[in-house]
Structure formats: C-alpha cells, structure tokens
Design a protein around this motif. Sequence first.
Motif, PDB file in Angstrom:
ATOM      1  N   ASP A 120      57.454  58.367  34.867  1.00 18.96           N
ATOM      2  CA  ASP A 120      57.194  56.985  35.171  1.00 18.96           C
ATOM      3  C   ASP A 120      58.598  56.031  35.016  1.00 18.96           C
ATOM      4  O   ASP A 120      59.043  55.986  33.988  1.00 18.96           O
ATOM      5  N   PRO A 121      59.123  55.914  36.081  1.00 20.16           N
ATOM      6  CA  PRO A 121      60.468  55.173  36.280  1.00 20.16           C
ATOM      7  C   PRO A 121      60.575  53.869  35.869  1.00 20.16           C
ATOM      8  O   PRO A 121      61.434  53.242  35.489  1.00 20.16           O
ATOM      9  N   ALA A 122      59.294  53.260  35.427  1.00 17.24           N
ATOM     10  CA  ALA A 122      59.299  51.875  34.893  1.00 17.24           C
ATOM     11  C   ALA A 122      59.349  52.039  33.361  1.00 17.24           C
ATOM     12  O   ALA A 122      59.618  51.029  32.662  1.00 17.24           O
ATOM     13  N   THR A 123      59.293  53.218  32.794  1.00 18.07           N
ATOM     14  CA  THR A 123      59.357  53.381  31.497  1.00 18.07           C
ATOM     15  C   THR A 123      60.817  54.240  30.958  1.00 18.07           C
ATOM     16  O   THR A 123      60.910  55.427  31.492  1.00 18.07           O
ATOM     17  N   ASP A 124      61.594  53.506  30.191  1.00 22.21           N
ATOM     18  CA  ASP A 124      62.833  54.225  29.791  1.00 22.21           C
ATOM     19  C   ASP A 124      62.613  55.632  28.991  1.00 22.21           C
ATOM     20  O   ASP A 124      61.743  55.641  28.208  1.00 22.21           O
ATOM     21  N   GLY A 125      63.219  56.781  29.356  1.00 27.76           N
ATOM     22  CA  GLY A 125      62.964  58.343  28.951  1.00 27.76           C
ATOM     23  C   GLY A 125      61.633  58.664  29.215  1.00 27.76           C
ATOM     24  O   GLY A 125      61.342  59.945  28.654  1.00 27.76           O
ATOM     25  N   ALA A 126      60.965  58.135  30.196  1.00 29.72           N
ATOM     26  CA  ALA A 126      59.727  58.549  30.613  1.00 29.72           C
ATOM     27  C   ALA A 126      59.823  59.331  32.091  1.00 29.72           C
ATOM     28  O   ALA A 126      58.696  59.494  32.819  1.00 29.72           O
ATOM     29  N   TRP A 127      60.975  59.523  32.663  1.00 27.62           N
ATOM     30  CA  TRP A 127      61.257  59.960  34.018  1.00 27.62           C
ATOM     31  C   TRP A 127      62.567  60.759  34.036  1.00 27.62           C
ATOM     32  O   TRP A 127      63.436  60.510  33.284  1.00 27.62           O
ATOM     33  N   ARG A 128      62.739  61.784  35.275  1.00 24.21           N
ATOM     34  CA  ARG A 128      63.859  62.508  35.549  1.00 24.21           C
ATOM     35  C   ARG A 128      63.992  62.472  37.144  1.00 24.21           C
ATOM     36  O   ARG A 128      63.001  62.525  37.572  1.00 24.21           O
ATOM     37  N   PRO A 129      65.226  62.144  37.632  1.00 22.14           N
ATOM     38  CA  PRO A 129      65.276  62.498  39.122  1.00 22.14           C
ATOM     39  C   PRO A 129      65.168  64.095  39.423  1.00 22.14           C
ATOM     40  O   PRO A 129      65.743  64.845  38.480  1.00 22.14           O
ATOM     41  N   VAL A 130      64.789  64.511  40.649  1.00 24.52           N
ATOM     42  CA  VAL A 130      64.777  65.679  41.031  1.00 24.52           C
ATOM     43  C   VAL A 130      65.571  65.598  42.386  1.00 24.52           C
ATOM     44  O   VAL A 130      65.855  67.189  42.598  1.00 24.52           O
ATOM     45  N   ALA A 131      65.815  64.765  43.091  1.00 26.51           N
ATOM     46  CA  ALA A 131      66.591  64.875  44.251  1.00 26.51           C
ATOM     47  C   ALA A 131      67.069  63.395  44.475  1.00 26.51           C
ATOM     48  O   ALA A 131      66.603  62.421  44.126  1.00 26.51           O
ATOM     49  N   GLY A 132      67.974  63.336  45.332  1.00 21.59           N
ATOM     50  CA  GLY A 132      68.658  62.065  45.315  1.00 21.59           C
ATOM     51  C   GLY A 132      69.867  61.894  46.239  1.00 21.59           C
ATOM     52  O   GLY A 132      70.334  62.768  46.464  1.00 21.59           O
ATOM     53  N   ALA A 133      70.149  60.677  47.036  1.00 24.24           N
ATOM     54  CA  ALA A 133      71.128  60.245  47.663  1.00 24.24           C
ATOM     55  C   ALA A 133      71.663  58.896  47.494  1.00 24.24           C
ATOM     56  O   ALA A 133      71.004  58.056  47.181  1.00 24.24           O
ATOM     57  N   VAL A 134      73.051  58.717  47.600  1.00 22.33           N
ATOM     58  CA  VAL A 134      73.596  57.442  47.621  1.00 22.33           C
ATOM     59  C   VAL A 134      74.594  57.423  48.689  1.00 22.33           C
ATOM     60  O   VAL A 134      75.496  58.529  48.882  1.00 22.33           O
ATOM     61  N   VAL A 135      74.380  56.429  49.529  1.00 21.94           N
ATOM     62  CA  VAL A 135      75.201  56.294  50.724  1.00 21.94           C
ATOM     63  C   VAL A 135      76.019  55.008  50.678  1.00 21.94           C
ATOM     64  O   VAL A 135      75.412  54.012  50.645  1.00 21.94           O
ATOM     65  N   ASN A 136      77.300  55.143  51.088  1.00 21.09           N
ATOM     66  CA  ASN A 136      78.314  53.745  51.177  1.00 21.09           C
ATOM     67  C   ASN A 136      78.168  53.939  52.824  1.00 21.09           C
ATOM     68  O   ASN A 136      79.122  54.515  53.300  1.00 21.09           O
ATOM     69  N   PRO A 137      77.619  52.964  53.571  1.00 21.65           N
ATOM     70  CA  PRO A 137      77.650  52.744  54.960  1.00 21.65           C
ATOM     71  C   PRO A 137      78.900  52.261  55.532  1.00 21.65           C
ATOM     72  O   PRO A 137      78.903  52.409  56.735  1.00 21.65           O
ATOM     73  N   VAL A 138      79.644  51.639  54.639  1.00 21.01           N
ATOM     74  CA  VAL A 138      81.025  51.456  55.468  1.00 21.01           C
ATOM     75  C   VAL A 138      82.060  52.239  55.128  1.00 21.01           C
ATOM     76  O   VAL A 138      82.667  52.523  56.264  1.00 21.01           O
ATOM     77  N   SER A 139      81.989  52.986  54.195  1.00 23.13           N
ATOM     78  CA  SER A 139      83.208  54.122  53.949  1.00 23.13           C
ATOM     79  C   SER A 139      82.649  55.524  54.628  1.00 23.13           C
ATOM     80  O   SER A 139      83.682  56.323  54.937  1.00 23.13           O
ATOM     81  N   GLY A 140      81.140  55.588  54.649  1.00 28.84           N
ATOM     82  CA  GLY A 140      80.890  56.830  55.279  1.00 28.84           C
ATOM     83  C   GLY A 140      80.339  57.846  54.225  1.00 28.84           C
ATOM     84  O   GLY A 140      80.241  59.045  54.590  1.00 28.84           O
ATOM     85  N   GLU A 141      80.883  57.402  52.954  1.00 25.12           N
ATOM     86  CA  GLU A 141      80.476  58.319  51.738  1.00 25.12           C
ATOM     87  C   GLU A 141      78.887  58.819  51.632  1.00 25.12           C
ATOM     88  O   GLU A 141      78.392  57.681  51.431  1.00 25.12           O
ATOM     89  N   CYS A 142      78.491  60.104  51.731  1.00 26.00           N
ATOM     90  CA  CYS A 142      77.245  60.469  51.453  1.00 26.00           C
ATOM     91  C   CYS A 142      77.111  61.388  50.285  1.00 26.00           C
ATOM     92  O   CYS A 142      77.735  62.373  50.410  1.00 26.00           O
ATOM     93  N   TYR A 143      76.630  60.987  49.294  1.00 27.08           N
ATOM     94  CA  TYR A 143      76.636  61.894  47.982  1.00 27.08           C
ATOM     95  C   TYR A 143      75.258  62.300  47.831  1.00 27.08           C
ATOM     96  O   TYR A 143      74.068  61.394  47.936  1.00 27.08           O
TER      97      TYR A 143
END
Length: 288
Positions: A120-143
Amino acid sequence: MSANLTPPADLDVRALRDLCEQLAREAGALIVDGRPDDLGVASTKSSATDVVTVMDQRSQDLVRERLAAARPRDAFYGEEEGGASGESGLTWVVDPIDGTVNYLYGLPAYSVSVAAVIGDPATDGAWRPVAGAVVNPVSGECYVAALGEGATLQVGDAPRRTLRVAEPESLGQTLVATGFGYEAGRRRWQAAILAEVLGDVRDIRRLGSAALDLCRVADGTVDAFYERGLNAWDLAAGWLVVTEAGGVVDDGTGADPRTAMVLAAAPRTHAALGARLRSAIAVVGEGD
Ligand code: LIP
C-alpha cells in the motif's frame, strides 16, 4: 503486523520495468513537446508555491490511459487527484512531473517517475517497489531498475550503463543532494538541519527533483541524498534504482524510507551521514 512484501515468484519484473520505461518516456516526450507557450499555474496544493500545471495532469492522464489498457487489474496511485484500486496486488505509483517548479520556470531538471509497487503506497513502511523508471526528457537520461535485476542509465541513444553507487573517502568528501518543502515551517526546520550538517560535508546540491536526486546517487553524480517530506510518487522508482545500484535507502534509522525522512547513499556513506543527521535532529528538534 507488517504487510507481506515478498513479490509473487511469477512476477515478471523485467516486463514491468520495460513498461515503466515506455510510459515514462512517452509522458516525458509529452511534457516537452506539448508544453504550451503560455504555461502557467493551473492550481496549487499544500501552499501557494506547491503548484500544478496543466501538463502535470495531462502527463498523469496519459500514463493512466496506457495502464488501463495494459494492466487493467492493477491499482493506480498518482500525485495528481484520482487514485484507483485494483485486484492484482500491484499498484502503479506515478509522479507525472517531478520537479514541477523547475518545469514551470524552464529549468532543465525535472522528470517523469513511474514505478510498480507491491503493498500500500499510501502507508509508510507498507510497500516496496519492484520495477521503476525515471526519465529526464530534456537531458535524455533514462534510469530503470527491476528487483534483483540491477539498475541502468541510458542517455539518449547511447548504450545502457550499469549503475553502481560511489563511496567517497569520508563525510567531508561527500556531495549531498537535498530538497525543501513547500510550507514555511518545514523549510525553516530543513534549513536548520542543513546549517548543522553543511560544515561536515563537501557541499550540497539542491536540484529540485527528488526522483532525479535519488538517481544521481545511483550514477555517482552526487554521493548522497536526504529529504523530509517526500511522497511515494517522488520516491518509488528512485528508491529501487539506488538499491539495485548497491546503495542503501531508508529513513535514517533503518526503517523503510518515508515522508519523515529519506536517506540514500552507498553503505559507509549512508551510515556516516545518517549518524550526522540524527545528531543534527537531536540539536534542532524533531520538527513537524
Ligand atoms: C518536488 C520534489 C523535491 C522537493 C520539492 C518537491 P514535485 O516534487 O521532487 O525533491 O524538494 O519540494 O516536493 O512537487 O515537484 O513533484
């Protein structure tokens, strides 16, 4: 009792990662290419400086539309109004523009953050990420990162680079990224903590996007990041990018990262900065 945060054995985290990347890239292109010449503040949230633009909403709407088609049984939890429950046990946590003030001013340090989480991402300590992406569309950085699969950075069309956190020689050699909230009382507390810590580190950087700050810990362009006041959508994808790059991300006391504090760094740096932050809080007070 804490939620069971062990992913199902058959969860295809690589496929989830690829979908995170696809959505973050598409939304990133939208907020750059679709930015109106007369972009302004459409509304505000926690304070007069906590702004929302029409593009925050359009970016989130695009991601939700794609997810409704690709993953109709999953839940949605985005920064802008309107979450949705699901029945799969998976929730998509989205910051449609992280660094909205930078976006509004035209400063090229903003990102789209898309993550798939269990719990549950609405509750601190009650969730964990299993996949993710962060994109800066100006620099072209894709993590991107997937649980147990490492983290990579691709800039433009360059080959993807596997990420590994940097470990500076000492706290005094540590370049620290941080950020400040939208409410005056929180900012005064953050400034007092920074005043305590600043003399003991190399320097600080305030880039304005927590998702990018976390990714910069993973790629070594900063050595550590801490901030009070983050929401799940700021944190979710960058948290996994750092841990998959060998870093530690918690609340500074060994518990899961949460609104009260997020601290991210390589292990030894994390321990040293965590101790310094705790001593600073002992002097300044716990704040709100
Ligand atoms: C921002 C964070 C940043 C924080 C800002 C703001 P937003 O998120 O990424 O780290 O310092 O105050 O919360 O509001 O641009 O999505």
